[in-house]
Write an enzyme that holds these catalytic residues in place. Structure first.
Site, PDB file in Angstrom:
ATOM      1  N   ARG A  80      30.259  39.237  38.041  1.00 31.00           N
ATOM      2  CA  ARG A  80      31.282  40.096  38.658  1.00 31.00           C
ATOM      3  C   ARG A  80      30.859  41.563  38.625  1.00 31.00           C
ATOM      4  O   ARG A  80      31.113  42.333  39.552  1.00 31.00           O
ATOM      5  CB  ARG A  80      32.620  39.876  37.953  1.00 31.00           C
ATOM      6  CG  ARG A  80      33.228  38.508  38.225  1.00 31.00           C
ATOM      7  CD  ARG A  80      34.440  38.270  37.355  1.00 31.00           C
ATOM      8  NE  ARG A  80      35.506  39.228  37.611  1.00 31.00           N
ATOM      9  CZ  ARG A  80      36.506  39.483  36.761  1.00 31.00           C
ATOM     10  NH1 ARG A  80      36.568  38.845  35.603  1.00 31.00           N
ATOM     11  NH2 ARG A  80      37.442  40.343  37.058  1.00 31.00           N
ATOM     12  N   HIS A 130      44.166  47.356  33.072  1.00 35.20           N
ATOM     13  CA  HIS A 130      43.424  46.225  32.511  1.00 35.20           C
ATOM     14  C   HIS A 130      41.977  46.542  32.175  1.00 35.20           C
ATOM     15  O   HIS A 130      41.166  45.638  32.056  1.00 35.20           O
ATOM     16  CB  HIS A 130      43.493  45.034  33.479  1.00 35.20           C
ATOM     17  CG  HIS A 130      44.879  44.513  33.659  1.00 35.20           C
ATOM     18  ND1 HIS A 130      45.278  43.807  34.776  1.00 35.20           N
ATOM     19  CD2 HIS A 130      45.979  44.603  32.874  1.00 35.20           C
ATOM     20  CE1 HIS A 130      46.562  43.475  34.668  1.00 35.20           C
ATOM     21  NE2 HIS A 130      47.015  43.959  33.515  1.00 35.20           N
ATOM     22  N   CYS A 163      24.569  43.888  18.355  1.00 33.35           N
ATOM     23  CA  CYS A 163      23.914  45.059  17.763  1.00 33.35           C
ATOM     24  C   CYS A 163      23.034  44.611  16.587  1.00 33.35           C
ATOM     25  O   CYS A 163      23.533  43.983  15.639  1.00 33.35           O
ATOM     26  CB  CYS A 163      24.974  46.050  17.274  1.00 33.35           C
ATOM     27  SG  CYS A 163      24.241  47.491  16.498  1.00 33.35           S
ATOM     28  N   CYS A 166      24.267  46.594  13.331  1.00 33.36           N
ATOM     29  CA  CYS A 166      25.510  46.305  12.581  1.00 33.36           C
ATOM     30  C   CYS A 166      25.985  44.867  12.767  1.00 33.36           C
ATOM     31  O   CYS A 166      26.971  44.457  12.152  1.00 33.36           O
ATOM     32  CB  CYS A 166      26.608  47.279  13.004  1.00 33.36           C
ATOM     33  SG  CYS A 166      27.232  46.971  14.661  1.00 33.36           S
ATOM     34  N   GLY A 203      48.083  44.517  47.539  1.00 34.59           N
ATOM     35  CA  GLY A 203      47.087  43.514  47.186  1.00 34.59           C
ATOM     36  C   GLY A 203      47.251  42.891  45.835  1.00 34.59           C
ATOM     37  O   GLY A 203      46.279  42.700  45.107  1.00 34.59           O
ATOM     38  N   GLU A 231      49.728  37.992  52.546  1.00 33.60           N
ATOM     39  CA  GLU A 231      50.435  36.767  52.123  1.00 33.60           C
ATOM     40  C   GLU A 231      51.689  37.107  51.321  1.00 33.60           C
ATOM     41  O   GLU A 231      51.879  38.250  50.907  1.00 33.60           O
ATOM     42  CB  GLU A 231      49.512  35.914  51.212  1.00 33.60           C
ATOM     43  CG  GLU A 231      48.061  35.841  51.612  1.00 33.60           C
ATOM     44  CD  GLU A 231      47.808  34.888  52.787  1.00 33.60           C
ATOM     45  OE1 GLU A 231      46.711  34.958  53.367  1.00 33.60           O
ATOM     46  OE2 GLU A 231      48.751  34.130  53.119  1.00 33.60           O
TER      47      GLU A 231
HETATM   48  C1  BV8 Z   1      50.225  40.838  27.374  1.00 36.07           C
HETATM   49  C2  BV8 Z   1      41.258  41.861  33.197  1.00 36.07           C
HETATM   50  C3  BV8 Z   1      51.313  40.917  25.268  1.00 36.07           C
HETATM   51  C4  BV8 Z   1      40.332  40.715  32.903  1.00 36.07           C
HETATM   52  C5  BV8 Z   1      43.405  40.822  33.673  1.00 36.07           C
HETATM   53  C6  BV8 Z   1      55.763  37.537  31.197  1.00 36.07           C
HETATM   54  C7  BV8 Z   1      55.940  36.404  31.950  1.00 36.07           C
HETATM   55  C8  BV8 Z   1      54.930  35.450  32.035  1.00 36.07           C
HETATM   56  C9  BV8 Z   1      53.727  35.629  31.343  1.00 36.07           C
HETATM   57  C10 BV8 Z   1      53.553  36.754  30.614  1.00 36.07           C
HETATM   58  C11 BV8 Z   1      54.571  37.703  30.534  1.00 36.07           C
HETATM   59  N1  BV8 Z   1      54.121  38.712  29.729  1.00 36.07           N
HETATM   60  C12 BV8 Z   1      52.867  38.431  29.307  1.00 36.07           C
HETATM   61  C13 BV8 Z   1      52.496  37.245  29.835  1.00 36.07           C
HETATM   62  C14 BV8 Z   1      51.220  36.587  29.599  1.00 36.07           C
HETATM   63  C15 BV8 Z   1      50.129  37.086  30.544  1.00 36.07           C
HETATM   64  C16 BV8 Z   1      50.463  36.758  31.966  1.00 36.07           C
HETATM   65  O1  BV8 Z   1      50.936  37.589  32.705  1.00 36.07           O
HETATM   66  N2  BV8 Z   1      50.207  35.516  32.324  1.00 36.07           N
HETATM   67  C17 BV8 Z   1      50.432  35.085  33.693  1.00 36.07           C
HETATM   68  C18 BV8 Z   1      49.157  34.435  34.232  1.00 36.07           C
HETATM   69  C19 BV8 Z   1      51.570  34.113  33.705  1.00 36.07           C
HETATM   70  N3  BV8 Z   1      49.921  38.512  30.389  1.00 36.07           N
HETATM   71  C20 BV8 Z   1      49.094  38.941  29.436  1.00 36.07           C
HETATM   72  O2  BV8 Z   1      48.528  38.204  28.660  1.00 36.07           O
HETATM   73  C21 BV8 Z   1      48.900  40.442  29.335  1.00 36.07           C
HETATM   74  N4  BV8 Z   1      49.036  40.825  27.964  1.00 36.07           N
HETATM   75  O3  BV8 Z   1      51.268  40.706  27.950  1.00 36.07           O
HETATM   76  O4  BV8 Z   1      50.110  41.032  26.030  1.00 36.07           O
HETATM   77  C22 BV8 Z   1      50.987  41.409  23.928  1.00 36.07           C
HETATM   78  C23 BV8 Z   1      51.713  42.454  23.421  1.00 36.07           C
HETATM   79  C24 BV8 Z   1      51.434  42.898  22.139  1.00 36.07           C
HETATM   80  C25 BV8 Z   1      50.374  42.335  21.397  1.00 36.07           C
HETATM   81  C26 BV8 Z   1      49.613  41.307  21.953  1.00 36.07           C
HETATM   82  C27 BV8 Z   1      49.924  40.826  23.228  1.00 36.07           C
HETATM   83  C28 BV8 Z   1      47.490  40.836  29.736  1.00 36.07           C
HETATM   84  C29 BV8 Z   1      47.282  40.594  31.197  1.00 36.07           C
HETATM   85  C30 BV8 Z   1      45.946  41.201  31.633  1.00 36.07           C
HETATM   86  C31 BV8 Z   1      44.926  40.119  31.872  1.00 36.07           C
HETATM   87  N5  BV8 Z   1      43.690  40.711  32.411  1.00 36.07           N
HETATM   88  N6  BV8 Z   1      42.288  41.424  34.130  1.00 36.07           N
HETATM   89  C32 BV8 Z   1      39.481  40.343  34.082  1.00 36.07           C
HETATM   90  O5  BV8 Z   1      39.662  40.887  35.192  1.00 36.07           O
HETATM   91  O6  BV8 Z   1      38.571  39.495  33.880  1.00 36.07           O
HETATM   92  S1  BV8 Z   1      44.496  40.211  34.804  1.00 36.07           S
HETATM   93  C33 BV8 Z   1      43.667  39.895  36.243  1.00 36.07           C
HETATM   94  O7  BV8 Z   1      44.468  38.977  36.946  1.00 36.07           O
HETATM   95  C34 BV8 Z   1      43.574  41.075  37.146  1.00 36.07           C
HETATM   96  O8  BV8 Z   1      43.306  42.268  36.492  1.00 36.07           O
HETATM   97  C35 BV8 Z   1      44.906  41.099  37.843  1.00 36.07           C
HETATM   98  O9  BV8 Z   1      45.815  41.869  37.136  1.00 36.07           O
HETATM   99  C36 BV8 Z   1      45.332  39.685  37.766  1.00 36.07           C
HETATM  100  C37 BV8 Z   1      45.243  39.039  39.126  1.00 36.07           C
HETATM  101  O10 BV8 Z   1      46.291  39.556  39.832  1.00 36.07           O
HETATM  102  P1  BV8 Z   1      46.028  40.233  41.261  1.00 36.07           P
HETATM  103  O11 BV8 Z   1      45.364  41.534  41.075  1.00 36.07           O
HETATM  104  O12 BV8 Z   1      47.310  40.196  41.942  1.00 36.07           O
HETATM  105  O13 BV8 Z   1      44.980  39.297  41.973  1.00 36.07           O
HETATM  106  P2  BV8 Z   1      45.233  37.844  42.582  1.00 36.07           P
HETATM  107  O14 BV8 Z   1      43.898  37.266  42.853  1.00 36.07           O
HETATM  108  O15 BV8 Z   1      46.209  37.102  41.729  1.00 36.07           O
HETATM  109  O16 BV8 Z   1      46.000  38.145  43.970  1.00 36.07           O
HETATM  110  C38 BV8 Z   1      45.342  38.879  44.988  1.00 36.07           C
HETATM  111  C39 BV8 Z   1      46.410  39.286  45.969  1.00 36.07           C
HETATM  112  O17 BV8 Z   1      45.793  40.088  46.986  1.00 36.07           O
HETATM  113  C40 BV8 Z   1      47.055  38.121  46.684  1.00 36.07           C
HETATM  114  O18 BV8 Z   1      48.449  38.339  46.754  1.00 36.07           O
HETATM  115  C41 BV8 Z   1      46.449  38.168  48.087  1.00 36.07           C
HETATM  116  O19 BV8 Z   1      47.371  37.724  49.081  1.00 36.07           O
HETATM  117  C42 BV8 Z   1      46.202  39.636  48.257  1.00 36.07           C
HETATM  118  N7  BV8 Z   1      45.108  39.979  49.177  1.00 36.07           N
HETATM  119  C43 BV8 Z   1      43.976  39.273  49.439  1.00 36.07           C
HETATM  120  N8  BV8 Z   1      43.212  39.986  50.302  1.00 36.07           N
HETATM  121  C44 BV8 Z   1      43.862  41.149  50.550  1.00 36.07           C
HETATM  122  C45 BV8 Z   1      45.070  41.153  49.837  1.00 36.07           C
HETATM  123  N9  BV8 Z   1      45.938  42.177  49.880  1.00 36.07           N
HETATM  124  C46 BV8 Z   1      45.607  43.242  50.652  1.00 36.07           C
HETATM  125  N10 BV8 Z   1      44.460  43.322  51.360  1.00 36.07           N
HETATM  126  C47 BV8 Z   1      43.575  42.297  51.335  1.00 36.07           C
HETATM  127  N11 BV8 Z   1      42.425  42.375  52.054  1.00 36.07           N
END
Ligand code: BV8
Length: 258
Positions: A80, A130, A163, A166, A203, A231
Site C-alpha cells: 500500500r 488514523h 532495531c 534496542c 468518499g 454509492e
Molecule cells: C476505537 C488505518 C476505541 C489502518 C483505519 C462504534 C460502533 C461500531 C464499532 C465501533 C464503534 N466504535 C469503535 C468501533 C470499533 C471500530 C470500528 O469502527 N469497527 C467497524 C468496522 C465496525 N473502530 C475502532 O476500532 C477505532 N478505534 O474506536 O478505539 C478505544 C478507545 C480507547 C482505548 C482503546 C480503544 C479505530 C478505527 C481506525 C481503524 N483504522 N485505518 C489502515 O488504513 O490500514 S480505518 C480504515 O477503514 C480507513 O482509515 C477508513 O477509516 C476505514 C474505511 O472507511 P472508508 O474510508 O469509508 O473507506 P471504504 O473503503 O469503507 O469506503 C470507501 C467509500 O468511498 C465508499 O463509500 C465508496 O462508495 C466511496 N467511493 C469510491 N470511489 C469514490 C468514492 N467516493 C468518492 N469518489 C470516488 N471516486
C-alpha cells in the site's frame, strides 16, 4: 461507461450546496478512502481485493493481526505504501486545497485516510484521524530504553524492521482497529464538527467509528451536511444534500469560484 462516469451534477442540489458553501463561515470536510480512489489508491475495502481479498481488514489492521503474522501484515502495508508514493493528488484534492487557500481560515479537512495526498495538494489544515502509512513507530513504545531513543525509521530493514540496538519491532504509524485515535486529533475533529456551518463528507462508507460519528455531530450542531459519494453510505441519513458522484467529478464543480 459506468453510470457514475456520466456524472451529471443534479443542478438544483449542486446549487443548494454551493449556496451553503458561499454562506459558510467555517467548512469542515470529512474524507475517506473514496477521496483518493481517483488517484489510484484502492479504497480500504478494495485494498482487500486480490491477494488480500481473503483477509478481514481487522485481521490485518490490528495489533492482534500484526502480532499473529508480522511479515504478512508488513507486506500488506509495504504494498500500500508503494501505491501511495506513486499516487498524485486528484482534481478533488486540488479543488479543496485551492478553495482553502482562497478562503484562509475557513476550511479544515478531517481525514480518515492514511495517505498524504491532501497535504501534497497543498491543503493548509488537515487533521489525520488514523495516522500516516508512510510513518513508522515502535510496536511497543516501552521496548526501547536507549537515551536518546532509537528512531523507528532507522530500524534495520526487515519484514517488519527491528532495531538491532534496542530490539524494538517497528510497525506502520497508523491507528489499528481496537486502538484509540490520537486524543488531540479526535478532540480537534470534534470541535471542528461542532463549530462548522457546513460539513462536506467525501468518499466514506461511514462504516468506521468514531470517525463516522462526525457527520451526525455536525448535523446536531446545526451544520448543513453534504455527502459526495457515487454509492450509498451508512451515514446518508445525516445528509441534507446527497451528491451522487465521485470526488474528482463533483468537488471541482462544487468549489469553483462563483
Ligand atoms: C476505537 C488505518 C476505541 C489502518 C483505519 C462504534 C460502533 C461500531 C464499532 C465501533 C464503534 N466504535 C469503535 C468501533 C470499533 C471500530 C470500528 O469502527 N469497527 C467497524 C468496522 C465496525 N473502530 C475502532 O476500532 C477505532 N478505534 O474506536 O478505539 C478505544 C478507545 C480507547 C482505548 C482503546 C480503544 C479505530 C478505527 C481506525 C481503524 N483504522 N485505518 C489502515 O488504513 O490500514 S480505518 C480504515 O477503514 C480507513 O482509515 C477508513 O477509516 C476505514 C474505511 O472507511 P472508508 O474510508 O469509508 O473507506 P471504504 O473503503 O469503507 O469506503 C470507501 C467509500 O468511498 C465508499 O463509500 C465508496 O462508495 C466511496 N467511493 C469510491 N470511489 C469514490 C468514492 N467516493 C468518492 N469518489 C470516488 N471516486
Amino acid at each position: 461507461m459506468r453510470d457514475r462516469d456520466r456524472f451529471q451534477p443534479d443542478a438544483p442540489l449542486l446549487a443548494r450546496a454551493r449556496a451553503a458553501l458561499a454562506g459558510a463561515r467555517q467548512v469542515a470536510v470529512l474524507t475517506g478512502a473514496g477521496m483518493s480512489a481517483e488517484s489510484g489508491i484502492p479504497t480500504f475495502r478494495d485494498a482487500l481485493t486480490g491477494l488480500w481479498s481473503r483477509f478481514d481488514p481487522q485481521d490485518l489492521a490490528s495489533v492482534e493481526g500484526f502480532s499473529a503474522d508480522p511479515a504478512r501484515v508488513w507486506d500488506w502495508y509495504a504494498e500500500r505504501r508503494e501505491g501511495v508514493r506513486r499516487a498524485q493528488p486528484n482534481a478533488g484534492h486540488k479543488a479543496l486545497a485551492a478553495w482553502a487557500r482562497a478562503h484562509p481560515g475557513r476550511m479544515c479537512v478531517v481525514t480518515q485516510n492514511v495517505d498524504d495526498l491532501h497535504q501534497r495538494a497543498g491543503q493548509p489544515d488537515v487533521v489525520r484521524l488514523h495516522g500516516d502509512i508512510l510513518a513508522e513507530q515502535w510496536l511497543d513504545e516501552s521496548t526501547c530504553r536507549q537515551r536518546p531513543r532509537c528512531d523507528p525509521a532507522a530500524a534495520d530493514p526487515g519484514r517488519p524492521p527491528r532495531c538491532m540496538r534496542c530490539g524494538a519491532l517497528a510497525r506502520p504509524g497508523v491507528v489499528w482497529f481496537g486502538e484509540a485515535l490520537p486524543e488531540a486529533d479526535l478532540a480537534r475533529a470534534q470541535r471542528v464538527a461542532n463549530g462548522c456551518d457546513l460539513m462536506l463528507v467525501v468518499g466514506t462508507s461511514g462504516a468506521v467509528w468514531p470517525a463516522a460519528g462526525l457527520a451526525g455531530r455536525a448535523r446536531r450542531a446545526g451544520a448543513m451536511v453534504v455527502i459526495v459519494n457515487p454509492e450509498d453510505s451508512e451515514i446518508d441519513a445525516q445528509a441534507h444534500v446527497l451528491l451522487r458522484g465521485t470526488a474528482a467529478q463533483v468537488l471541482p464543480r462544487l468549489l469553483a469560484p462563483a
